[in-house]
Design a protein around this motif. Sequence first.
Motif, PDB file in Angstrom:
ATOM      1  N   GLY A 165       0.815  -1.201   0.000  1.00  0.00           N
ATOM      2  CA  GLY A 165       0.000   0.000   0.000  1.00  0.00           C
ATOM      3  C   GLY A 165       0.856   1.262   0.000  1.00  0.00           C
ATOM      4  N   ALA A 166       2.139   1.085   0.342  1.00  0.00           N
ATOM      5  CA  ALA A 166       3.075   2.217   0.350  1.00  0.00           C
ATOM      6  C   ALA A 166       2.532   3.364   1.196  1.00  0.00           C
ATOM      7  CB  ALA A 166       3.376   2.681  -1.078  1.00  0.00           C
ATOM      8  N   VAL A 167       1.969   3.004   2.348  1.00  0.00           N
ATOM      9  CA  VAL A 167       1.330   4.014   3.212  1.00  0.00           C
ATOM     10  C   VAL A 167       2.340   4.593   4.199  1.00  0.00           C
ATOM     11  CG1 VAL A 167      -0.482   4.440   4.921  1.00  0.00           C
ATOM     12  CG2 VAL A 167      -0.869   2.791   3.060  1.00  0.00           C
ATOM     13  N   THR A 168       2.352   5.895   4.299  1.00  0.00           N
ATOM     14  CA  THR A 168       3.087   6.567   5.368  1.00  0.00           C
ATOM     15  C   THR A 168       2.103   7.396   6.184  1.00  0.00           C
ATOM     16  OG1 THR A 168       5.244   6.691   4.287  1.00  0.00           O
ATOM     17  CG2 THR A 168       4.749   8.429   5.871  1.00  0.00           C
ATOM     18  N   MET A 169       2.213   7.298   7.500  1.00  0.00           N
ATOM     19  CA  MET A 169       1.509   8.225   8.395  1.00  0.00           C
ATOM     20  C   MET A 169       2.555   8.831   9.308  1.00  0.00           C
ATOM     21  SD  MET A 169      -2.237   6.960   9.517  1.00  0.00           S
ATOM     22  CE  MET A 169      -2.041   5.216   9.812  1.00  0.00           C
ATOM     23  N   MET A 170       2.561  10.143   9.354  1.00  0.00           N
ATOM     24  CA  MET A 170       3.563  10.806  10.201  1.00  0.00           C
ATOM     25  C   MET A 170       3.045  12.143  10.714  1.00  0.00           C
ATOM     26  SD  MET A 170       6.353  12.204   7.373  1.00  0.00           S
ATOM     27  CE  MET A 170       5.899  13.448   6.122  1.00  0.00           C
ATOM     28  N   TRP A 171       3.501  12.500  11.888  1.00  0.00           N
ATOM     29  CA  TRP A 171       3.380  13.868  12.379  1.00  0.00           C
ATOM     30  C   TRP A 171       4.565  14.634  11.815  1.00  0.00           C
ATOM     31  CZ3 TRP A 171      -1.011  15.342  14.464  1.00  0.00           C
ATOM     32  CH2 TRP A 171      -1.809  14.423  15.174  1.00  0.00           C
ATOM     33  N   VAL A 172       4.301  15.838  11.336  1.00  0.00           N
ATOM     34  CA  VAL A 172       5.382  16.593  10.693  1.00  0.00           C
ATOM     35  C   VAL A 172       5.165  18.093  10.896  1.00  0.00           C
ATOM     36  CG1 VAL A 172       4.172  16.557   8.445  1.00  0.00           C
ATOM     37  CG2 VAL A 172       6.655  16.902   8.511  1.00  0.00           C
ATOM     38  N   ARG A 173       6.263  18.797  11.107  1.00  0.00           N
ATOM     39  CA  ARG A 173       6.221  20.265  11.167  1.00  0.00           C
ATOM     40  C   ARG A 173       7.587  20.822  10.801  1.00  0.00           C
ATOM     41  NH1 ARG A 173       6.255  22.049  17.586  1.00  0.00           N
ATOM     42  NH2 ARG A 173       7.688  20.429  18.334  1.00  0.00           N
ATOM     43  N   ASP A 174       7.606  22.115  10.514  1.00  0.00           N
ATOM     44  CA  ASP A 174       8.878  22.786  10.290  1.00  0.00           C
ATOM     45  C   ASP A 174       9.715  22.738  11.569  1.00  0.00           C
ATOM     46  OD1 ASP A 174       8.597  24.254   7.591  1.00  0.00           O
ATOM     47  OD2 ASP A 174       6.754  24.828   8.631  1.00  0.00           O
ATOM     48  N   THR A 175      11.029  22.676  11.372  1.00  0.00           N
ATOM     49  CA  THR A 175      11.923  22.836  12.510  1.00  0.00           C
ATOM     50  C   THR A 175      13.050  23.791  12.123  1.00  0.00           C
ATOM     51  OG1 THR A 175      13.280  21.742  14.161  1.00  0.00           O
ATOM     52  CG2 THR A 175      13.282  20.752  11.977  1.00  0.00           C
ATOM     53  N   PRO A 176      13.320  24.848  12.921  1.00  0.00           N
ATOM     54  CA  PRO A 176      12.611  25.191  14.152  1.00  0.00           C
ATOM     55  C   PRO A 176      11.123  25.431  13.862  1.00  0.00           C
ATOM     56  CG  PRO A 176      14.056  26.996  13.463  1.00  0.00           C
ATOM     57  CD  PRO A 176      14.370  25.839  12.591  1.00  0.00           C
ATOM     58  N   PRO A 177      10.261  25.216  14.894  1.00  0.00           N
ATOM     59  CA  PRO A 177       8.819  25.382  14.687  1.00  0.00           C
ATOM     60  C   PRO A 177       8.489  26.776  14.140  1.00  0.00           C
ATOM     61  CG  PRO A 177       9.250  24.332  16.786  1.00  0.00           C
ATOM     62  CD  PRO A 177      10.580  24.782  16.263  1.00  0.00           C
ATOM     63  N   ARG A 178       7.500  26.828  13.274  1.00  0.00           N
ATOM     64  CA  ARG A 178       7.099  28.075  12.600  1.00  0.00           C
ATOM     65  C   ARG A 178       5.581  28.033  12.468  1.00  0.00           C
ATOM     66  NH1 ARG A 178       5.773  29.357   7.474  1.00  0.00           N
ATOM     67  NH2 ARG A 178       6.346  31.399   6.645  1.00  0.00           N
ATOM     68  N   PRO A 179       4.892  29.131  12.768  1.00  0.00           N
ATOM     69  CA  PRO A 179       3.428  29.120  12.643  1.00  0.00           C
ATOM     70  C   PRO A 179       3.017  28.766  11.214  1.00  0.00           C
ATOM     71  CG  PRO A 179       4.161  31.091  13.811  1.00  0.00           C
ATOM     72  CD  PRO A 179       5.396  30.423  13.266  1.00  0.00           C
ATOM     73  N   LEU A 180       2.032  27.878  11.084  1.00  0.00           N
ATOM     74  CA  LEU A 180       1.626  27.380   9.767  1.00  0.00           C
ATOM     75  C   LEU A 180       0.992  28.487   8.930  1.00  0.00           C
ATOM     76  CD1 LEU A 180       1.423  24.719   8.100  1.00  0.00           C
ATOM     77  CD2 LEU A 180      -0.932  24.536   8.952  1.00  0.00           C
ATOM     78  N   ASP A 181       1.386  28.559   7.670  1.00  0.00           N
ATOM     79  CA  ASP A 181       0.690  29.390   6.691  1.00  0.00           C
ATOM     80  C   ASP A 181       0.576  28.574   5.398  1.00  0.00           C
ATOM     81  OD1 ASP A 181       3.213  29.538   5.528  1.00  0.00           O
ATOM     82  OD2 ASP A 181       3.570  31.610   6.146  1.00  0.00           O
ATOM     83  N   LEU A 182      -0.026  29.162   4.366  1.00  0.00           N
ATOM     84  CA  LEU A 182      -0.269  28.387   3.145  1.00  0.00           C
ATOM     85  C   LEU A 182       1.022  28.023   2.418  1.00  0.00           C
ATOM     86  CD1 LEU A 182      -3.484  30.124   1.731  1.00  0.00           C
ATOM     87  CD2 LEU A 182      -3.321  27.977   3.019  1.00  0.00           C
ATOM     88  N   LEU A 183       2.034  28.867   2.517  1.00  0.00           N
ATOM     89  CA  LEU A 183       3.311  28.537   1.866  1.00  0.00           C
ATOM     90  C   LEU A 183       3.945  27.319   2.537  1.00  0.00           C
ATOM     91  CD1 LEU A 183       5.011  32.009   1.233  1.00  0.00           C
ATOM     92  CD2 LEU A 183       3.474  30.701  -0.257  1.00  0.00           C
ATOM     93  N   ALA A 184       3.972  27.319   3.852  1.00  0.00           N
ATOM     94  CA  ALA A 184       4.543  26.176   4.576  1.00  0.00           C
ATOM     95  C   ALA A 184       3.710  24.918   4.320  1.00  0.00           C
ATOM     96  CB  ALA A 184       4.613  26.476   6.069  1.00  0.00           C
ATOM     97  N   LEU A 185       2.384  25.084   4.250  1.00  0.00           N
ATOM     98  CA  LEU A 185       1.510  23.944   3.971  1.00  0.00           C
ATOM     99  C   LEU A 185       1.814  23.360   2.589  1.00  0.00           C
ATOM    100  CD1 LEU A 185      -0.915  22.225   4.913  1.00  0.00           C
ATOM    101  CD2 LEU A 185      -2.429  23.999   3.966  1.00  0.00           C
ATOM    102  N   ALA A 186       2.047  24.235   1.609  1.00  0.00           N
ATOM    103  CA  ALA A 186       2.390  23.767   0.257  1.00  0.00           C
ATOM    104  C   ALA A 186       3.667  22.926   0.294  1.00  0.00           C
ATOM    105  CB  ALA A 186       2.554  24.952  -0.689  1.00  0.00           C
ATOM    106  N   ALA A 187       4.673  23.402   0.999  1.00  0.00           N
ATOM    107  CA  ALA A 187       5.933  22.658   1.080  1.00  0.00           C
ATOM    108  C   ALA A 187       5.737  21.326   1.802  1.00  0.00           C
ATOM    109  CB  ALA A 187       6.997  23.494   1.783  1.00  0.00           C
ATOM    110  N   LEU A 188       4.926  21.340   2.852  1.00  0.00           N
ATOM    111  CA  LEU A 188       4.672  20.103   3.609  1.00  0.00           C
ATOM    112  C   LEU A 188       3.991  19.038   2.740  1.00  0.00           C
ATOM    113  CD1 LEU A 188       3.613  21.788   6.943  1.00  0.00           C
ATOM    114  CD2 LEU A 188       5.372  20.002   6.777  1.00  0.00           C
TER     115      LEU A 188
END
Lengths: 269, 269
Positions: A165-188
């Motif tokens: 199934g090639a499934v990945t589930m992960m918690w992920v965020r920028d490091t150092p932590p950075r408040p989420l915006d649409l640009l960061a969401l696009a990269a994620l």
Amino acid sequence: MQHPFDRATVLTPMDDGGVAGRTDAAYMNMVGPFGGITAAAMLNAVMQHPDCLGEPVAFTVNFAAPIAAGPYRIVALPARTNRSTQHWTLTLDQDADVKATATAVCARRHDTWSSTESRMPQVAPAADVAPTRLAAMAPPWCDQYETRFLQGQLADGVVTDDARGAVTMMWVRDTPPRPLDLLALAALCDAFAPRIMVRRARRVAAGTVSLTIYFHATPADLAAQADRPLLGVARASTFSRGYHDQRAELWSDNGALLATTHQVVYFKD
Amino acid sequence: MQHPFDRATVLTPMDDGGVAGRTDAAYMNMVGPFGGITAAAMLNAVMQHPDCLGEPVAFTVNFAAPIAAGPYRIVALPARTNRSTQHWTLTLDQDADVKATATAVCARRHDTWSSTESRMPQVAPAADVAPTRLAAMAPPWCDQYETRFLQGQLADGVVTDDARGAVTMMWVRDTPPRPLDLLALAALCDAFAPRIMVRRARRVAAGTVSLTIYFHATPADLAAQADRPLLGVARASTFSRGYHDQRAELWSDNGALLATTHQVVYFKD
């Protein structure tokens, strides 16, 4: 102190109507920059454009050739502006050599009937999952994300769970932590390892050729999420004749579906 | 005797490097032509281009404004050609008024390790399912497809199954029957009713704004399928602030995943 993500996506207006960017050592991949940072920079060219209407709804980036370390230019043109929607076409070039193309649809959005049909997987909270220790061979961009794997981990070239199934589930965020915006969401949206590596449980030459993102996050969703980890879930439908797809969801930790994303990946196996 | 689909997607080279097409009465929707036929015509502009390399892998069309009945022009430009991949940018205009934009990635594909991770739903064969009798109010393009619903039927503005998940499963093919090719497959990717109507069990003003198709079908898959019905499965992830997504799979009747496709749909509800 500027966050590395902001440094890597900053764009400066040029006399020819384009904007100038520069690759950032922190976000380099095996060959050229991490696709997610390129996607974010191209989306930024739309969002910071003085003519931009509303917010991005759909965004497609095609990675045409490796971007060399150094400066690049993005030209973002509004192909059509309607009352509440706007269609953009973009190219990223280095010395007139096209390295990426993109299209974006922006819109003024307003409240309507709403319902999320997909269900967020029930998983352990991020605080209960140990952060991944990166392999020494991991490319620089991996250091810009904190990942905590629930399934389909890729580390040291080995998957630790059933690969079917090639499934990945992960918690992920920028490091150092950075408040989420649409640009960061696009990269994620591009922060998952190629599915072929998860499925084959080893390193395989692979690279994204086309990436599409649908944005569902409201401004309130982004503000509520702040800098905590998102839940990312990715899987593949099929691997065939040198290409595979990937479909993924990004969820806020309080259960809002922030983005759905799809990509086609070239692989050599 | 030319099939209506071929008539509706025929393109004639113009002196300016573009190709001329014309809307076809048989494929009109409520406002302008059926998006699938526009997608097929734009893909045709790439595939019949003398410089086209290989076959389409990824294709994104953005519907910017209604196409008026009559002639239109498509300009397809190879933004970059590599050894085995090629990136296209396209616009469709009427008198310089842009109505659609698109990007395509083409590639020379060759055999590699392969595996289909998704499973084809186990459903009754097409021959055991009655064809849909179209509602009198159905737009003309619906007459160009024979549909046999297993779930999530939309007819007379009423869904006949549980709407949760906004799932549709149907057997579908061109009518009159036509041997499957990539152009017809592209159009079929848009042949599902908007998910909002399935979910809400009534007619809702809605229109696709962006459509992405990943092609998985091999030439052998297309030849084997011939003119028999495909199995289409579509669902939505979320409806929010005037837009919803749709993700869908198209399967051959012998179990090959021919295409995966995604779209964002505007709705007013």
